[in-house]
Scaffold this motif. Structure first.
Motif, PDB file in Angstrom:
ATOM      1  N   LEU A 119       0.817  -1.219   0.000  1.00 27.05           N
ATOM      2  CA  LEU A 119       0.000   0.000   0.000  1.00 27.05           C
ATOM      3  C   LEU A 119       0.849   1.265   0.000  1.00 27.05           C
ATOM      4  O   LEU A 119       0.512   2.260  -0.649  1.00 27.05           O
ATOM      5  CB  LEU A 119      -0.918  -0.001   1.228  1.00 27.05           C
ATOM      6  N   ALA A 130      -5.028   2.276  -4.071  1.00 31.46           N
ATOM      7  CA  ALA A 130      -5.097   2.126  -2.613  1.00 31.46           C
ATOM      8  C   ALA A 130      -6.258   2.962  -2.115  1.00 31.46           C
ATOM      9  O   ALA A 130      -6.120   4.156  -1.847  1.00 31.46           O
ATOM     10  CB  ALA A 130      -3.791   2.559  -1.964  1.00 31.46           C
ATOM     11  N   LYS A 181      -6.995  -0.399   1.683  1.00 27.19           N
ATOM     12  CA  LYS A 181      -6.629  -1.660   1.055  1.00 27.19           C
ATOM     13  C   LYS A 181      -6.623  -1.457  -0.458  1.00 27.19           C
ATOM     14  O   LYS A 181      -7.143  -0.474  -0.980  1.00 27.19           O
ATOM     15  CB  LYS A 181      -7.608  -2.763   1.442  1.00 27.19           C
ATOM     16  N   VAL A 182      -5.991  -2.400  -1.146  1.00 21.98           N
ATOM     17  CA  VAL A 182      -5.924  -2.313  -2.593  1.00 21.98           C
ATOM     18  C   VAL A 182      -7.286  -2.647  -3.189  1.00 21.98           C
ATOM     19  O   VAL A 182      -7.894  -3.668  -2.868  1.00 21.98           O
ATOM     20  CB  VAL A 182      -4.853  -3.278  -3.145  1.00 21.98           C
TER      21      VAL A 182
END
Length: 423
Positions: free
Chosen positions: A183, A214, A225-226
């Motif tokens: 991230l 991200a 989070k991705v």
């Protein structure tokens, strides 16, 4: 002398910068460029003829550090410290290697704690002590002791010194893979996991991009989070359509001249435009999009492979593209059977010719250089046109870029055709 913190299975760095596993090659080079007064004499090592067969390496010769990048995805796979005399190292803020502290087996045990017994490699004449995501290689003072350790795990002799250290993902250095981009490396950018070329029977229609970012809820960085999302762009899309799908470009470049104009059927009959066509450059995606200066609609896409040994290396991230083809095998009329094939970033020119056939015309030789410096140490590339695609081929037979073009059409027409297409 660099003073760096070791984080097993993650990174090597200090308060100003960090080399993190999974980091894109371009970000690591950006760190080196930013701190060029401190980190000097960096080598870029790669295989010129077979760039996919060996890791791409940044060798920090002054500091005894190598950064090994996966040849395919160009993310950081292994961090190697091969000369501990040139660098200070610490773990959890406490030094285990410096001018005052020797990196002996006793010091490593004290700093990192217990682990499995060391394994002796007779070919390298080194002991390997492995932790999860971290390994140390020890060299004996006297090679006369070596035959005693040829079989099985043994205790590493007292006083043995660390010769090399590796940071990687997992339990085994030999089987490690470059992890996904962490991230912390997104830095507000959007990256492409892959790019599919949308086609019909006549040629390319546009692109389908699977984008990674991200993302997080407002004010909740801990929950970041991705996230992935799919976007489509087509020939005939407007600037607003493209920015709505991909966001603002990293740069807008206006063409000062069309160097390929001379290869058009009647270049002297073409009326000079009062305006210049312009590119949207999306460097993290490895994609350029050319707009017509009059209509402001998409007329070309350029996909960059970012192979080392090319003039534009490290300007773009690698575009992991896939171009679907339907090839008729047999070539006997009704007996021929269609077969699905896919061209990728890693396809070589001879493989492409086997699928698409040989170009009817000779290639256009492209010699890239800047206005300030006319030298190009990498030599010329060759441009071949097939099925509304221009393949820029390097001297090692790899593809440097693919330019997609087609008859101008409205975005509505392109989307309608794509929606009914099955390949």
């Amino acid at each position: 002398m660099l003073d760096l913190e070791v984080v097993p299975e993650r990174s090597l760095g200090n308060e100003q910068w960090e080399f993190a596993l999974g980091m894109p090659l371009a970000q690591a080079i950006s760190i080196l460029q930013k701190h060029c007064r401190i980190i000097k004499n960096v080598q870029v090592l790669y295989s010129e003829q077979t760039p996919l067969s060996h890791d791409l390496i940044l060798n920090l010769t002054q500091d005894g550090i190598k950064l090994l990048f996966d040849a395919a995805n160009q993310r950081l796979k292994v961090i190697e410290v091969y000369d501990l005399v040139k660098v200070k190292l610490k773990y959890c803020g406490v030094h285990f290697n410096s001018q005052a502290i020797a990196p002996t087996i006793e010091q490593i045990d004290q700093s990192f704690g217990a682990t499995h017994p060391g394994v002796y490699n007779s070919a390298e004449q080194l002991f390997h002590l492995n932790f999860r995501g971290l390994s140390f290689s020890f060299q004996l003072d006297s090679w006369n002791e070596a035959p005693k350790y040829e079989h099985g795990p043994y205790e590493i002799p007292h006083g043995a010194m660390v010769k090399r250290m590796h940071i990687y993902t997992g339990n085994n250095l030999q089987d490690t893979r470059a992890p996904l981009m962490p991230l912390a490396c997104f830095l507000g950018n959007v990256y492409a996991e892959y790019v599919d070329v949308l086609r019909d029977g006549a040629g390319p229609l546009g692109l389908k991009l699977r984008l990674l970012t991200a993302g997080s809820a407002p004010g909740l960085m801990a929950d970041a989070k991705v996230r992935s999302v799919e976007r489509k762009i087509f020939f005939g899309d407007s600037c607003q359509d493209v920015m709505g799908a991909l966001g603002s470009p990293n740069k807008v470049f206006y063409k000062s001249e069309d160097k390929m104009k001379i290869h058009s059927p009647s270049p002297h009959k073409q009326v000079p435009s009062k305006c210049n066509d312009y590119f949207f450059n999306y460097f993290p995606l490895g994609v350029d999009i050319l707009f017509d200066s009059t209509t402001h609609l998409v007329k070309k896409f350029v996909l960059h492979t970012n192979f080392p040994g090319h003039y534009n290396f490290n300007i773009y991230h690698r575009c992991d593209f896939r171009i679907p083809l339907v090839i008729k095998k047999g070539m006997r009329g009704s007996d021929s059977q269609p077969e699905d094939c896919t061209l990728t970033t890693y396809s070589k020119w001879d493989q492409i010719q086997e699928l698409l056939g040989h170009p009817m015309e000779k290639p256009v030789v492209l010699h890239r250089s800047s206005s300030a410096n006319n030298t190009n140490p990498f030599g010329s590339t060759f441009c071949f046109g097939l099925q509304r695609m221009i393949f820029e081929v390097m001297q090692n037979n790899h593809i440097a870029s693919v330019t997609l073009y087609g008859a101008p059409r409205t975005a509505h027409q392109a989307r309608a055709v794509s929606g009914s297409s099955t390949h």
